[in-house]
Design a protein around this motif. Structure first.
Motif, mmCIF file in Angstrom:
data_model
loop_
_atom_site.group_PDB
_atom_site.id
_atom_site.type_symbol
_atom_site.label_atom_id
_atom_site.label_comp_id
_atom_site.label_asym_id
_atom_site.label_seq_id
_atom_site.Cartn_x
_atom_site.Cartn_y
_atom_site.Cartn_z
ATOM 1 N N VAL A 30 21.378 19.589 45.063
ATOM 2 C CA VAL A 30 21.851 18.206 44.977
ATOM 3 C C VAL A 30 20.753 17.256 45.454
ATOM 4 C CG1 VAL A 30 23.598 16.597 45.815
ATOM 5 C CG2 VAL A 30 24.217 18.974 45.310
ATOM 6 N N ASN A 31 20.598 16.149 44.740
ATOM 7 C CA ASN A 31 19.609 15.121 45.057
ATOM 8 C C ASN A 31 18.172 15.622 45.031
ATOM 9 O OD1 ASN A 31 21.557 13.069 45.384
ATOM 10 N ND2 ASN A 31 21.968 13.797 47.455
ATOM 11 N N GLN A 32 17.931 16.678 44.312
ATOM 12 C CA GLN A 32 16.579 17.210 44.163
ATOM 13 C C GLN A 32 15.991 16.726 42.835
ATOM 14 O OE1 GLN A 32 14.831 18.984 46.544
ATOM 15 N NE2 GLN A 32 16.580 18.256 47.729
ATOM 16 N N PRO A 33 14.680 16.821 42.676
ATOM 17 C CA PRO A 33 14.058 16.340 41.433
ATOM 18 C C PRO A 33 14.486 17.166 40.223
ATOM 19 C CG PRO A 33 12.505 17.614 42.709
ATOM 20 C CD PRO A 33 13.727 17.423 43.583
ATOM 21 N N GLN A 34 14.505 16.481 39.077
ATOM 22 C CA GLN A 34 14.793 17.153 37.810
ATOM 23 C C GLN A 34 13.516 17.669 37.165
ATOM 24 O OE1 GLN A 34 16.676 13.482 36.813
ATOM 25 N NE2 GLN A 34 18.473 14.595 36.059
ATOM 26 N N GLU A 58 9.854 8.760 35.617
ATOM 27 C CA GLU A 58 10.802 7.934 36.370
ATOM 28 C C GLU A 58 11.342 6.778 35.539
ATOM 29 O OE1 GLU A 58 8.538 7.184 39.936
ATOM 30 O OE2 GLU A 58 9.071 9.150 40.757
ATOM 31 N N LYS A 63 14.311 11.981 38.015
ATOM 32 C CA LYS A 63 13.681 12.047 39.326
ATOM 33 C C LYS A 63 12.573 13.094 39.270
ATOM 34 C CE LYS A 63 14.654 12.744 44.198
ATOM 35 N NZ LYS A 63 15.657 13.105 45.204
ATOM 36 N N ASP A 94 14.233 21.079 35.351
ATOM 37 C CA ASP A 94 15.466 21.673 35.883
ATOM 38 C C ASP A 94 16.378 22.038 34.712
ATOM 39 O OD1 ASP A 94 18.138 21.973 36.854
ATOM 40 O OD2 ASP A 94 17.720 20.648 38.530
#
Length: 139
Positions: A30-34, A58, A63, A94
């Motif tokens: 969660v809330n990590q870069p794609q 971006e 992200k 991701d």
């Protein structure tokens, strides 16, 4: 050898070449870069080109981070030579950004990710060509 041959042909034609080495990574949480962009800490692509890549990602709504946790592997290490005008960036995407919940079939984000890769190739290629046209600053 095929990659090296194509990069050499591109370099001969345009005076520069770009390799985007795309990979699929497991979700980082969660809330990590794609996306993780890697240039082997500046050894496989010019830093300004990596900065342009991150800005492009971006602006496309993803992200991104740079060189962590993936800085680039064997392909970019072998082919990237920014001092000679051959730039290689690794792009880790991701899986949850483009696959369904099972991570087995294309999902809702598939087309958006495909457009992002296309946009990166076009934007970075155009930036390299433009950089070749600009005169060097006097020192």
């Amino acid at each position: 050898r095929a990659v090296a041959t194509e990069l050499a042909a591109l370099h001969a034609r345009f005076g520069t070449a770009l390799l985007l080495d795309c990979h699929s990574m497991p979700p980082l949480g969660v809330n990590q870069p794609q996306l993780v962009l890697g240039d082997r800490h500046g050894r496989s692509a010019a830093r300004w080109l990596g900065d342009r890549a991150r800005l492009t990602v971006e602006r496309s709504g993803f992200k991104a981070v740079f060189n962590d946790p993936y800085a680039g592997g064997a392909i970019v290490a072998q082919h990237g030579a920014p001092d000679r005008g051959v730039h290689a960036l690794q792009i880790e995407v991701d899986r949850s950004a483009y696959l369904d919940r099972t991570l087995r079939r294309p999902g809702a984000g598939f087309d958006e990710c495909a457009r992002l890769i296309e946009t990166l190739a076009r934007t970075l290629g155009e930036a390299l060509i433009e950089a070749r046209r600009m005169p060097l600053a006097a020192e």
